[in-house]
Design an enzyme around this catalytic site. Structure first.
Site, PDB file in Angstrom:
ATOM      1  CB  CYS A   1      -0.647  -2.005   8.303  1.00 64.83           C
ATOM      2  SG  CYS A   1      -2.864  -2.181   6.786  1.00 64.83           S
TER       3      CYS A   1
ATOM      4  CG  ASP B   1     -13.577 -14.372  22.283  1.00 65.73           C
ATOM      5  OD1 ASP B   1     -12.637 -13.786  22.377  1.00 65.73           O
ATOM      6  OD2 ASP B   1     -14.624 -14.841  20.831  1.00 65.73           O
TER       7      ASP B   1
ATOM      8  CD  GLU C   1     -21.507  -9.486  24.680  1.00 71.41           C
ATOM      9  OE1 GLU C   1     -21.176 -10.019  24.013  1.00 71.41           O
ATOM     10  OE2 GLU C   1     -21.460  -7.948  24.265  1.00 71.41           O
TER      11      GLU C   1
ATOM     12  CB  CYS D   1      -8.176 -10.018  20.943  1.00 70.13           C
ATOM     13  SG  CYS D   1      -9.229  -9.196  22.089  1.00 70.13           S
TER      14      CYS D   1
ATOM     15  CB  CYS E   1      -0.985   0.177   1.737  1.00 65.11           C
ATOM     16  SG  CYS E   1      -1.713   1.314   1.915  1.00 65.11           S
TER      17      CYS E   1
ATOM     18  CE1 TYR F   1     -15.561 -10.910  29.507  1.00 70.59           C
ATOM     19  CE2 TYR F   1     -15.247 -13.278  29.996  1.00 70.59           C
ATOM     20  CZ  TYR F   1     -15.900 -11.773  29.979  1.00 70.59           C
ATOM     21  OH  TYR F   1     -15.595 -11.283  31.659  1.00 70.59           O
TER      22      TYR F   1
ATOM     23  CD  GLN G   1     -13.482 -12.403  15.987  1.00 72.34           C
ATOM     24  OE1 GLN G   1     -12.254 -12.483  15.262  1.00 72.34           O
ATOM     25  NE2 GLN G   1     -13.607 -13.048  17.255  1.00 72.34           N
TER      26      GLN G   1
ATOM     27  CB  CYS H   1      -2.905   4.808   6.475  1.00 71.68           C
ATOM     28  SG  CYS H   1      -4.322   4.210   7.174  1.00 71.68           S
TER      29      CYS H   1
ATOM     30  CB  CYS I   1      -8.383   0.237   1.921  1.00 68.66           C
ATOM     31  SG  CYS I   1      -7.433  -1.200   4.459  1.00 68.66           S
TER      32      CYS I   1
HETATM   33  N1  SAH Z   1     -17.272 -14.511  21.460  1.00 67.20           N
HETATM   34  C1  SAH Z   1     -17.867 -13.150  20.032  1.00 67.20           C
HETATM   35  C2  SAH Z   1     -17.058 -12.259  20.343  1.00 67.20           C
HETATM   36  C3  SAH Z   1     -16.038 -11.975  21.021  1.00 67.20           C
HETATM   37  S1  SAH Z   1     -15.715 -10.286  21.595  1.00 67.20           S
HETATM   38  C4  SAH Z   1     -16.868 -13.305  18.733  1.00 67.20           C
HETATM   39  O1  SAH Z   1     -16.527 -14.088  18.560  1.00 67.20           O
HETATM   40  O2  SAH Z   1     -17.564 -13.286  17.904  1.00 67.20           O
HETATM   41  C5  SAH Z   1     -16.101  -9.814  23.545  1.00 67.20           C
HETATM   42  C6  SAH Z   1     -17.477 -10.080  23.341  1.00 67.20           C
HETATM   43  O3  SAH Z   1     -17.473  -9.056  24.387  1.00 67.20           O
HETATM   44  C7  SAH Z   1     -17.629  -8.410  22.507  1.00 67.20           C
HETATM   45  O4  SAH Z   1     -18.837  -9.050  22.881  1.00 67.20           O
HETATM   46  C8  SAH Z   1     -18.410  -7.300  24.275  1.00 67.20           C
HETATM   47  O5  SAH Z   1     -19.523  -6.882  23.790  1.00 67.20           O
HETATM   48  C9  SAH Z   1     -18.571  -8.152  25.298  1.00 67.20           C
HETATM   49  N2  SAH Z   1     -18.338  -7.751  26.923  1.00 67.20           N
HETATM   50  C10 SAH Z   1     -16.973  -6.655  27.043  1.00 67.20           C
HETATM   51  N3  SAH Z   1     -17.487  -6.803  28.677  1.00 67.20           N
HETATM   52  C11 SAH Z   1     -17.908  -7.725  28.954  1.00 67.20           C
HETATM   53  C12 SAH Z   1     -18.642  -8.141  30.112  1.00 67.20           C
HETATM   54  N4  SAH Z   1     -18.022  -7.654  31.480  1.00 67.20           N
HETATM   55  N5  SAH Z   1     -19.468  -9.590  30.287  1.00 67.20           N
HETATM   56  C13 SAH Z   1     -19.451  -9.591  29.025  1.00 67.20           C
HETATM   57  N6  SAH Z   1     -19.450  -9.741  28.351  1.00 67.20           N
HETATM   58  C14 SAH Z   1     -18.474  -8.420  27.946  1.00 67.20           C
END
Ligand code: SAH
Length: 483
Positions: A80, A414, A342, A441, A71, A321, A292, A77, A163
């Site tokens: 990246c 997650d 969530e 992440c 790019c 999550y 994602q 930018c 991009c």
């Molecule tokens: N597992 C899903 C989302 C992961 S991202 C996937 O792979 O698509 C992390 C997620 O946690 C988000 O949706 C966010 O809104 C949620 N989150 C953030 N803080 C939180 C909490 N304290 N309790 C529950 N969920 C939460």
């Protein structure tokens, strides 16, 4: 060392932000755009007590890993950080970041980490992988409308017409929106004055279905000449599935507002993922949902998470999550019952709807913080029944589930970058599942949480880094812990 000094350096390592690291006279120097292995001349830009920041002046001997960025605006930018490094080396750097965090923060032995790690899963093609483009719209100093991406740590728009990590189509759609703005005299939003209408254009594509959603974020409550907007967008994307308006009149940095109206087509687009076990799951994704950004790597990440969960059709599983239920539903095909938690209410609405789309009745979704909901379930049947009823399920009919919920076989987590709250980790351990699968992440908070879980009797068995974000320094890791 003084500002503007020029120093010759050999770059020995890469920082977590993607800067090259070199040393001179015992001082550590972070050099933006440098590559490990480069010999280069750098200009000192900022002097701190024990380290300095520098800009790359000239590469004297390029690293064997240095490549011409795909790019033109890669250096300015903020999207990246490491496009100047070949992809194989990028993967090696990411594996090292995670391993180092497990050793330094997690307290694991280096040999143990080397032994249990599974090779990083890289992309087949590290370009054009994003299913979402999030493009700010603004004005240049001559008053022309521009669109592009923010510079590193700034809100200055670096104009871009293409991009390389987004789809070809997405930027074309952004410029179709700009044509509509020009034709109808619509002004872009100006962060400094809070005036102007259009702030961002978001494009989301269902990579498996080809469905496209365009979301225009406005500082107001409507758009003039909607027909003109639709026809401009449809010139680029004749099959447009959805065009929505998102209202954001706040004066902060958050891109989306809470209110969304559909101007054309559907409220949500459909996408599907197919896992390595052959299962296919469909999702409806609305403008505000978390999804994602890398479709193919998501399939690989979830497949690995599922492999670690080792389900045989009978297990009771929590998915903490859970977002719109992507991992929950992937597991529900192979588990007895799946309970998702969530914090975002709209995501839970989506998760419940997605369970219906896939006819997965062995799921229950709960809205709230994982660190609040999980302890509440664990506190006793009365509290649990109340939570079940509050979500529109029937606690009386579900009474046999209450024991299953407090003694799950597997817990999947997650969390966002900050990781899990200790109240959440404590209850997870108290529930005593055989396996915990941790998708992360941010490997620093992952390492911190694994260290804590080790004290509760959960031992790290193996982990895999899955590259979801080529050319950036972001990493995604999935780890298996057993009791
Ligand atoms: N597992 C899903 C989302 C992961 S991202 C996937 O792979 O698509 C992390 C997620 O946690 C988000 O949706 C966010 O809104 C949620 N989150 C953030 N803080 C939180 C909490 N304290 N309790 C529950 N969920 C939460």
């Amino acid at each position: 060392m003084n500002k503007n000094d020029i120093v010759r350096l050999t770059i020995e390592d890469m920082s977590l932000e993607g800067a090259g690291i070199g040393h001179t006279d015992g001082v550590t120097i972070f050099v933006k755009d440098a590559v490990v292995g480069d010999v280069c001349d750098v200009i000192i830009t900022k002097v701190k007590k024990t380290y300095c920041f520098a800009a790359l002046k000239e590469v004297i001997e390029p690293s064997a890993h240095r490549v011409e960025p795909a790019c033109d605006i890669a250096r300015v930018c903020g999207g990246c950080q490491i496009m100047q490094i070949d992809y194989a080396k990028q993967l090696e750097i990411k594996e090292n970041i995670v391993a180092n965090n497990l050793v330094k923060i997690g307290g694991y032995d280096r040999d143990f980490v080397n032994e249990i790690h599974e090779p990083i899963i890289g992309m087949t093609d590290p370009f054009r992988y994003r299913n979402k483009a999030q493009v700010p719209v603004g004005t240049d100093k001559d008053g022309n409308i521009i669109a592009g991406f923010y510079g590193a740590r700034s809100h200055r728009i670096v104009p871009s017409t293409d991009c390389k990590i987004c789809s070809n189509k997405s930027m074309d759609i952004v410029y179709a929106v700009i044509d509509y703005m020009k034709e109808n005299g619509i002004k872009p939003y100006d962060e400094s004055t809070g005036k102007g209408l259009i702030r961002h254009v978001l494009i989301r594509e269902g990579m498996a279905t080809g469905e496209t959603m365009v979301c225009v974020v406005v500082n107001g409550n409507k758009l003039p000449q909607v027909d003109s907007l639709i026809s401009h967008v449809k010139e680029v994307e004749p099959e447009l599935a959805s065009l929505v308006l998102n209202i954001n009149t706040r004066r902060d940095n958050v891109i989306m507002g809470f209110e969304t109206h559909t101007l054309y087509g559907k409220d949500a687009i459909r996408d599907t993922i197919t896992l390595t076990n052959g299962d296919t799951i469909a999702f409806d994704i609305s403008a505000n949902s978390f999804y994602q950004v890398n479709h193919d790597q998501m399939e690989r990440l979830y497949s690995r998470a599922l492999e670690y969960a080792d389900l045989h059709g009978t297990e009771n599983v929590w998915d903490l999550y859970c977002g719109i239920g992507t991992i929950s539903l992937s597991m529900a095909k192979r588990a007895g019952m799946v309970f998702g938690v969530e914090v975002v209410p709209q995501a839970i609405v989506n998760a419940k709807a997605n369970a219906k789309i896939n006819s997965l009745e062995n799921t229950r979704f709960f809205c709230g913080e994982a660190e609040a909901i999980l302890p509440e379930f664990y506190s006793g049947k009365a509290a649990a029944s109340k939570l079940i009823n509050a979500e529109g399920y029937d606690a009386a009919a579900d009474s046999q589930l209450l024991d299953q919920m407090t003694s799950p076989d597997v817990i999947m987590v997650d969390p966002p970058r900050k990781g899990c709250d200790t109240a959440c980790l404590d209850t997870m351990a108290a529930m005593a599942p055989q396996r915990i699968v941790y998708v992360s992440c941010d490997s620093a908070t992952l390492a911190r949480d694994l260290k804590y879980l080790e004290t509760k009797g959960y031992h790290l068995q193996k982990y895999t880094v899955v590259d979801q974000f080529g050319h950036t320094m972001h990493t995604e890791t999935v780890a298996l812990l057993t009791k």
